[in-house]
Structures are given as structure tokens and as C-alpha cells.
Design an enzyme around this catalytic site. Structure first.
Site, PDB file in Angstrom:
ATOM      1  N   TYR A 151      -0.983  -3.557   7.242  1.00 33.39           N
ATOM      2  CA  TYR A 151      -1.828  -4.621   7.586  1.00 33.39           C
ATOM      3  C   TYR A 151      -0.993  -5.818   8.213  1.00 33.39           C
ATOM      4  O   TYR A 151      -1.474  -6.526   8.947  1.00 33.39           O
ATOM      5  CB  TYR A 151      -2.690  -5.138   6.505  1.00 33.39           C
ATOM      6  CG  TYR A 151      -3.723  -4.251   5.981  1.00 33.39           C
ATOM      7  CD1 TYR A 151      -4.155  -3.125   6.498  1.00 33.39           C
ATOM      8  CD2 TYR A 151      -4.718  -4.646   4.769  1.00 33.39           C
ATOM      9  CE1 TYR A 151      -5.225  -2.275   6.095  1.00 33.39           C
ATOM     10  CE2 TYR A 151      -5.387  -3.804   4.322  1.00 33.39           C
ATOM     11  CZ  TYR A 151      -5.904  -2.783   5.106  1.00 33.39           C
ATOM     12  OH  TYR A 151      -6.726  -1.860   4.544  1.00 33.39           O
ATOM     13  N   LYS A 168       0.937   9.278   0.021  1.00 30.28           N
ATOM     14  CA  LYS A 168       0.746  10.230   1.105  1.00 30.28           C
ATOM     15  C   LYS A 168       1.995  10.655   1.486  1.00 30.28           C
ATOM     16  O   LYS A 168       2.635  10.621   2.691  1.00 30.28           O
ATOM     17  CB  LYS A 168      -0.073   9.859   2.386  1.00 30.28           C
ATOM     18  CG  LYS A 168      -0.590  10.944   3.346  1.00 30.28           C
ATOM     19  CD  LYS A 168      -1.784  11.708   2.535  1.00 30.28           C
ATOM     20  CE  LYS A 168      -2.093  12.888   3.538  1.00 30.28           C
ATOM     21  NZ  LYS A 168      -3.023  13.944   2.865  1.00 30.28           N
ATOM     22  N   ASP A 180      -5.972  11.366  -0.560  1.00 24.80           N
ATOM     23  CA  ASP A 180      -7.115  12.232  -0.441  1.00 24.80           C
ATOM     24  C   ASP A 180      -7.610  12.893  -1.818  1.00 24.80           C
ATOM     25  O   ASP A 180      -8.828  12.661  -2.112  1.00 24.80           O
ATOM     26  CB  ASP A 180      -6.999  13.430   0.364  1.00 24.80           C
ATOM     27  CG  ASP A 180      -5.702  13.901   0.707  1.00 24.80           C
ATOM     28  OD1 ASP A 180      -4.746  13.749  -0.034  1.00 24.80           O
ATOM     29  OD2 ASP A 180      -5.508  14.758   1.586  1.00 24.80           O
ATOM     30  N   ASP A 185      -6.874  -0.903  -0.693  1.00 26.03           N
ATOM     31  CA  ASP A 185      -8.121  -1.571  -0.228  1.00 26.03           C
ATOM     32  C   ASP A 185      -9.173  -0.493  -0.356  1.00 26.03           C
ATOM     33  O   ASP A 185     -10.437  -0.820  -0.713  1.00 26.03           O
ATOM     34  CB  ASP A 185      -7.860  -2.113   1.317  1.00 26.03           C
ATOM     35  CG  ASP A 185      -8.926  -2.717   1.902  1.00 26.03           C
ATOM     36  OD1 ASP A 185      -9.847  -3.166   1.439  1.00 26.03           O
ATOM     37  OD2 ASP A 185      -8.851  -3.218   3.176  1.00 26.03           O
ATOM     38  N   ASP A 243     -12.774  -0.797  -3.037  1.00 28.72           N
ATOM     39  CA  ASP A 243     -13.984  -0.366  -2.709  1.00 28.72           C
ATOM     40  C   ASP A 243     -14.556   0.870  -3.306  1.00 28.72           C
ATOM     41  O   ASP A 243     -15.989   0.706  -3.558  1.00 28.72           O
ATOM     42  CB  ASP A 243     -14.291  -0.587  -1.238  1.00 28.72           C
ATOM     43  CG  ASP A 243     -13.866  -1.633  -0.704  1.00 28.72           C
ATOM     44  OD1 ASP A 243     -13.747  -2.655  -1.384  1.00 28.72           O
ATOM     45  OD2 ASP A 243     -13.834  -1.971   0.639  1.00 28.72           O
TER      46      ASP A 243
END
Length: 372
Positions: free
Chosen positions: A142, A189, A221, A245, A249
Site C-alpha cells: 500500500y 505467502k 489462501d 485488510d 473484512d
């Protein structure tokens, strides 16, 4: 205690839900003898339309000079649907986090027994969910270098992390786990990304200083799948900016509504408290927005300043609203109660607890997390 609080209502339903939090803080003032002073600032789409920038200098000044920031929500479809825009609301929030040094976002995901039926997932899977996500907030993709090719047919976003950035939030996560179920799950990851491999090396090294805490590692994942299949297996989730993030959610789905989850963003000197939901502009002015996530974020603000009894009293009032079914339509479709009524009910029921208070055997607290 006296606190000076910056209030950034933002866009969409932001002003409506923040108004309920302030209403509840006024009740805390009256009940516990504290005093709070509020100073408002513009941010997001509202700020762009009035000043041309998503984070005016005056807003940043207010946040730096107050004890904490209470934030609403930001974003409007006219910006989301315009990829050619040179300025957009989220830039204001990213810059604010950076300027305030907010490097850790702490998001509890807790399923209260009286709302288990509201989750779209099987009751047996979610009923014991009580986890907290530690999301690194000031680094990663970001904030990395960004570029668009001269022909506008290619683009680059750079993800960069340093050992220091990883170390400071990792220590917070392990300290929090010590006061909980003593388990940290690192989500990354590492089979693909060099930054994730750095995360693993640093976090494994830090874990040696916390021999009483178990460290697990999951690829993003797999973690996303496991959070749906068996969320109660998690205690403290530690992850980077983008993965945090996404997972936080996803946590809102487990709880049954994105209008229920609070968060705290903290640094060494400043702290900001906000619901994880967006601005939901379609609900603006309709008195249907759920104020609970904002109110629980305010409870985390109280917790941050060691006002644990006051924080518990706010949470207890929220739980009472659940038990009495005084909730907004997103929780119960047949509900006739609106944003203002739910906020009034919670504010009116904030009272000193005598130590014996229980509602359907629900745990009163938000869950222990390390807030600086």
C-alpha cells in the site's frame, strides 16, 4: 480523566455512526465522572469536495495535537468508479496513518452467543470464535513505489518491508497472545514472495523470546479457507498490510455483519479508533446504519487509556441491546429500530457494573489485546 479527541466523521454513514459513539462517550462522562473534548476535522471525499485534498493540513494538525482520534468511514462510488482520478479518499487515510505513525491495526473478531444465528456459517463452526488480527499498517504494497507505464498499459506496485517494521508489530502480537490462548498464527505467502520469507525469518526469531506462545504459519489462501471452516482455531493472527485488510473484512462475515467489528490503529505516540466497515453511501441519511462497530471502537479507545471498567460498561450496554433485540435491520431484517434509537438505547444503559453482570452468559469484554 480528561481526553481531547479528534473526530473525523468522513463520508457516507460516517457522521451518523460517529454521532452515536459521541453520545455514548457523553454517557460515560456522566456515569464515571470523566470529561471529553471533541474537535472535528475533514477527511476523505468530503474533504476533497471542500478543500481539494483528502487530508487537509488542519485535520492532520488536530489529530497530532489531541489524545486520540475517533474515525468514521470514507469513500464514495464516484471515486471508486473512476480509475483515472488523480486524487481519491483513501489517500487521506493512508497519509494520516503514516503521519501519525500508526503501525499496528488491531481488529477483534468475536461472535457473541446471542448473535450466532446471524452468521451465514454453521453455528458449530463459529460459536466459539474469539480472535484478534494484528495487521501491519504502515508498510507493504500500500505504501510502496507505484508506477504506470508511459502507454498506460502496464502498472507496478512495489511491496517492501524491513525487519524493524515486522519486529515491532510481531512483539505486540506475541504479548497479546500471552494474555489470551497463547497462540500466534503468521499469515503470509512465503512460497512466492520474498517479503513473506522475510516475515517468516523475523517472526520465527522473535518467537524464541516467547517460549510460552505457540507459533503457526499459514499461507494466505489456506488461512482464508480455515477462517471460514473453523475460525475458532485461531487466537492471534499476525500478518502484513494487504493480507490483514482482506482477512479482517472476512472476519465480518463470521460475525454476521460488517457493522459489528471495531478496530484500533496504534503507534508509539498516537492512536485512532474506527469501525472496519465502509461508508455505505446508499444508507446515508436513512437511519439504518449499524452504529455498534463505531461504539465498540470507542470502547477500545477507553481500553487504550486504561479505562477498563468504562469500556466493559459500554460493551455490556451493547450486549444488552443484542439480548433485547434492539438492533438495526442488518442484524435482524424485521427490526424496526434505526441508528439513532439503537445509539440512544446503548447510551442510556451505560452504567457502573457490580461485578455480577451477565447477559446470557456472554463474556463482557472485547477480548484482551495489546494496545500501546
Amino acid at each position: 480523566m480528561h481526553l481531547n479527541i479528534a473526530v473525523l466523521e468522513g463520508d457516507g454513514i460516517g457522521p451518523e455512526v460517529v454521532a452515536q459513539s459521541i453520545k455514548c462517550l457523553r454517557s460515560v462522562e456522566e456515569t464515571f465522572g470523566h470529561s471529553f473534548t471533541f474537535k472535528s476535522g475533514l477527511i476523505g471525499a468530503t474533504a476533497i469536495k471542500k478543500t481539494g485534498t483528502p487530508l487537509p493540513k488542519e485535520t492532520l494538525k488536530i489529530c497530532k495535537e489531541t489524545d486520540a482520534t475517533l474515525f468514521g468511514a470514507l469513500g464514495l462510488p464516484e471515486f471508486d468508479e473512476n480509475p483515472k482520478a488523480k486524487v481519491w479518499p483513501e489517500q487521506g487515510l493512508l497519509k494520516l496513518r503514516k503521519e501519525l505513525g500508526l503501525f499496528a491495526n488491531i481488529r477483534p473478531v468475536k461472535v457473541f452467543p446471542s448473535l450466532v444465528k446471524q452468521s451465514p456459517l454453521p453455528k458449530k463452526s463459529v460459536k466459539d470464535t474469539d480472535l484478534v488480527i494484528f495487521r501491519e499498517l504502515s508498510g507493504g504494497i500500500y505504501y510502496g513505489d507505484k508506477a504506470v507505464g508511459n502507454d498506460q498499459t502496464s502498472a507496478t506496485d512495489t511491496c517492501t518491508y524491513t525487519e524493524a517494521e515486522i519486529s515491532r508489530i510481531a512483539h505486540l502480537a506475541f504479548k497479546s497472545a500471552r494474555s489470551r490462548k497463547k497462540k500466534v498464527t503468521l499469515v503470509d505467502k512465503a512460497n512466492v514472495l520474498e517479503t513473506s520469507r522475510l516475515w517468516r525469518r523475523v517472526v520465527h526469531s522473535i518467537s524464541e523470546s516467547y517460549p510460552d506462545v505457540t507459533l503457526d504459519c499459514l499461507f494466505i489462501d489456506n488461512a482464508a479457507v480455515q477462517m471460514i471452516l473453523n475460525p475458532s482455531q485461531f487466537d492471534v493472527i499476525l500478518t502484513d498490510n494487504m493480507f490483514g485488510d482482506i482477512l479482517s473484512d472476512q472476519g465480518s462475515v463470521i460475525a454476521g455483519s460488517i457493522g459489528l467489528l471495531p478496530s484500533a490503529s496504534v503507534g508509539l505516540e498516537h492512536a485512532m479508533f474506527e469501525p472496519i466497515h465502509g461508508s455505505y453511501p446508499d444508507a446515508k441519511g436513512k437511519n439504518i446504519a449499524n452504529p455498534v462497530a463505531s461504539i465498540l471502537s470507542m470502547a477500545m479507545l477507553l481500553q487504550h487509556f486504561k479505562m477498563d471498567e468504562e469500556s466493559d460498561a459500554v460493551v455490556a450496554a451493547v450486549l444488552k441491546s443484542f439480548s433485547k433485540k434492539i438492533v438495526t435491520p442488518d442484524i435482524m431484517g424485521s427490526s424496526k429500530y434505526g441508528t439513532n434509537y439503537v445509539g440512544d438505547f446503548i447510551a442510556d444503559n451505560i452504567m457502573e457494573l457490580d461485578g455480577t453482570f451477565t447477559i446470557n452468559d456472554e463474556n463482557i469484554g472485547l477480548g484482551k489485546s495489546t494496545i500501546i
